[in-house]
Design a protein around this motif. Structure first.
Motif, mmCIF file in Angstrom:
data_model
loop_
_atom_site.group_PDB
_atom_site.id
_atom_site.type_symbol
_atom_site.label_atom_id
_atom_site.label_comp_id
_atom_site.label_asym_id
_atom_site.label_seq_id
_atom_site.Cartn_x
_atom_site.Cartn_y
_atom_site.Cartn_z
ATOM 1 N N LYS A 5 0.852 -1.187 0.000
ATOM 2 C CA LYS A 5 0.000 0.000 0.000
ATOM 3 C C LYS A 5 0.889 1.239 0.000
ATOM 4 C CE LYS A 5 -0.564 0.573 4.984
ATOM 5 N NZ LYS A 5 -0.102 1.922 5.168
ATOM 6 N N ASP A 6 0.331 2.342 -0.461
ATOM 7 C CA ASP A 6 1.066 3.596 -0.421
ATOM 8 C C ASP A 6 1.209 4.066 1.017
ATOM 9 O OD1 ASP A 6 1.307 3.713 -3.180
ATOM 10 O OD2 ASP A 6 -0.558 4.830 -3.437
ATOM 11 N N ALA A 7 2.376 4.593 1.331
ATOM 12 C CA ALA A 7 2.628 5.076 2.686
ATOM 13 C C ALA A 7 1.983 6.449 2.871
ATOM 14 C CB ALA A 7 4.121 5.173 2.942
ATOM 15 N N SER A 8 1.478 6.678 4.065
ATOM 16 C CA SER A 8 0.886 7.978 4.362
ATOM 17 C C SER A 8 2.001 8.992 4.640
ATOM 18 C CB SER A 8 -0.025 7.864 5.585
ATOM 19 O OG SER A 8 0.736 7.602 6.742
ATOM 20 N N LYS A 9 1.609 10.245 4.759
ATOM 21 C CA LYS A 9 2.582 11.300 5.042
ATOM 22 C C LYS A 9 3.249 11.046 6.396
ATOM 23 C CE LYS A 9 3.067 16.278 5.404
ATOM 24 N NZ LYS A 9 2.414 17.586 5.400
ATOM 25 N N GLN A 10 2.482 10.610 7.393
ATOM 26 C CA GLN A 10 3.026 10.320 8.719
ATOM 27 C C GLN A 10 4.016 9.155 8.668
ATOM 28 O OE1 GLN A 10 2.541 12.187 11.464
ATOM 29 N NE2 GLN A 10 4.062 10.902 12.456
ATOM 30 N N GLU A 11 3.709 8.142 7.875
ATOM 31 C CA GLU A 11 4.616 7.004 7.740
ATOM 32 C C GLU A 11 5.923 7.417 7.080
ATOM 33 O OE1 GLU A 11 1.551 3.224 7.538
ATOM 34 O OE2 GLU A 11 1.975 4.349 5.702
ATOM 35 N N HIS A 12 5.843 8.329 6.107
ATOM 36 C CA HIS A 12 7.063 8.860 5.487
ATOM 37 C C HIS A 12 7.900 9.633 6.505
ATOM 38 C CE1 HIS A 12 7.002 7.914 1.234
ATOM 39 N NE2 HIS A 12 5.700 8.161 1.199
ATOM 40 N N GLN A 13 7.251 10.433 7.326
ATOM 41 C CA GLN A 13 7.975 11.179 8.359
ATOM 42 C C GLN A 13 8.612 10.231 9.370
ATOM 43 O OE1 GLN A 13 4.951 13.792 9.857
ATOM 44 N NE2 GLN A 13 5.319 15.366 8.287
ATOM 45 N N ASN A 14 7.884 9.191 9.754
ATOM 46 C CA ASN A 14 8.423 8.207 10.691
ATOM 47 C C ASN A 14 9.629 7.486 10.089
ATOM 48 O OD1 ASN A 14 6.472 8.875 12.547
ATOM 49 N ND2 ASN A 14 5.155 7.136 12.048
ATOM 50 N N TRP A 15 9.551 7.169 8.794
ATOM 51 C CA TRP A 15 10.672 6.503 8.130
ATOM 52 C C TRP A 15 11.909 7.409 8.126
ATOM 53 C CZ3 TRP A 15 12.897 2.257 7.056
ATOM 54 C CH2 TRP A 15 13.918 2.198 6.112
ATOM 55 N N ASN A 16 11.714 8.692 7.833
ATOM 56 C CA ASN A 16 12.840 9.624 7.828
ATOM 57 C C ASN A 16 13.480 9.737 9.214
ATOM 58 O OD1 ASN A 16 12.581 10.151 5.109
ATOM 59 N ND2 ASN A 16 11.266 11.922 5.420
ATOM 60 N N LYS A 17 12.668 9.770 10.255
ATOM 61 C CA LYS A 17 13.207 9.813 11.620
ATOM 62 C C LYS A 17 13.980 8.535 11.931
ATOM 63 C CE LYS A 17 9.473 12.629 13.509
ATOM 64 N NZ LYS A 17 8.287 12.614 14.387
ATOM 65 N N ALA A 18 13.420 7.396 11.560
ATOM 66 C CA ALA A 18 14.056 6.114 11.856
ATOM 67 C C ALA A 18 15.370 5.951 11.101
ATOM 68 C CB ALA A 18 13.101 4.967 11.501
ATOM 69 N N GLY A 60 13.008 -1.195 13.659
ATOM 70 C CA GLY A 60 12.347 -1.244 14.963
ATOM 71 C C GLY A 60 11.810 0.109 15.380
ATOM 72 N N TYR A 61 12.620 1.150 15.198
ATOM 73 C CA TYR A 61 12.183 2.501 15.567
ATOM 74 C C TYR A 61 11.026 2.957 14.678
ATOM 75 C CZ TYR A 61 12.597 7.329 17.180
ATOM 76 O OH TYR A 61 12.340 8.565 17.725
ATOM 77 N N GLN A 62 11.079 2.616 13.391
ATOM 78 C CA GLN A 62 9.965 2.957 12.503
ATOM 79 C C GLN A 62 8.692 2.252 12.954
ATOM 80 O OE1 GLN A 62 9.868 1.163 8.693
ATOM 81 N NE2 GLN A 62 8.470 2.671 7.832
ATOM 82 N N PHE A 63 8.793 0.991 13.332
ATOM 83 C CA PHE A 63 7.642 0.246 13.798
ATOM 84 C C PHE A 63 7.046 0.900 15.046
ATOM 85 C CE2 PHE A 63 5.851 -3.150 16.466
ATOM 86 C CZ PHE A 63 4.885 -3.645 15.600
ATOM 87 N N ILE A 64 7.913 1.281 15.983
ATOM 88 C CA ILE A 64 7.447 1.927 17.215
ATOM 89 C C ILE A 64 6.765 3.253 16.905
ATOM 90 C CG2 ILE A 64 8.242 3.053 19.335
ATOM 91 C CD1 ILE A 64 10.393 0.802 19.464
ATOM 92 N N LEU A 65 7.368 4.061 16.037
ATOM 93 C CA LEU A 65 6.770 5.355 15.682
ATOM 94 C C LEU A 65 5.426 5.177 14.982
ATOM 95 C CD1 LEU A 65 9.886 7.332 14.414
ATOM 96 C CD2 LEU A 65 8.613 7.717 16.525
ATOM 97 N N ASN A 66 5.321 4.199 14.102
ATOM 98 C CA ASN A 66 4.056 3.950 13.409
ATOM 99 C C ASN A 66 2.973 3.494 14.382
ATOM 100 O OD1 ASN A 66 4.955 4.718 10.881
ATOM 101 N ND2 ASN A 66 5.511 2.647 10.278
ATOM 102 N N LYS A 67 3.323 2.660 15.350
ATOM 103 C CA LYS A 67 2.342 2.214 16.341
ATOM 104 C C LYS A 67 1.880 3.359 17.224
ATOM 105 C CE LYS A 67 1.820 -1.986 15.281
ATOM 106 N NZ LYS A 67 0.554 -2.454 14.710
ATOM 107 N N LYS A 68 2.815 4.246 17.588
ATOM 108 C CA LYS A 68 2.439 5.403 18.404
ATOM 109 C C LYS A 68 1.517 6.344 17.643
ATOM 110 C CE LYS A 68 6.305 5.858 21.579
ATOM 111 N NZ LYS A 68 7.445 6.707 21.998
#
Length: 72
Positions: A5-18, A60-68
């Motif tokens: 699926k296409d990633a949302s804007k929040q998921e893109h931001q979480n990926w950049n942080k991770a 792992g950090y991306q997973f945690i950020l996405n869950k939060k």
């Protein structure tokens, strides 16, 4: 046909942080390994261990950020 699926804007931001966290962890490990090599003549961790540590931290950090962000 899409496999993912296409990633949302929040998921893109979480990926950049991770990715930035994973990169800083790799830099820290490389610095410590270089110091140990200069001091003892042998590295502290192998490149294989550094690679997997960086991957685990990043995903792992991306997973945690996405869950939060899902809970909000």
């Amino acid at each position: 046909m899409k496999f993912f699926k296409d990633a949302s804007k929040q998921e893109h931001q979480n990926w950049n942080k991770a990715v930035s966290e994973g990169f800083y962890i790799l830099l820290l490990l490389l610095f410590v390994n270089t110091l140990m090599y200069a001091y003892n003549g042998a590295g502290l961790v192998s490149s294989f261990s550094m690679f997997w540590t960086g991957m685990i931290v990043t995903f792992g950090y991306q997973f945690i950020l996405n869950k939060k962000s899902e809970k909000k």
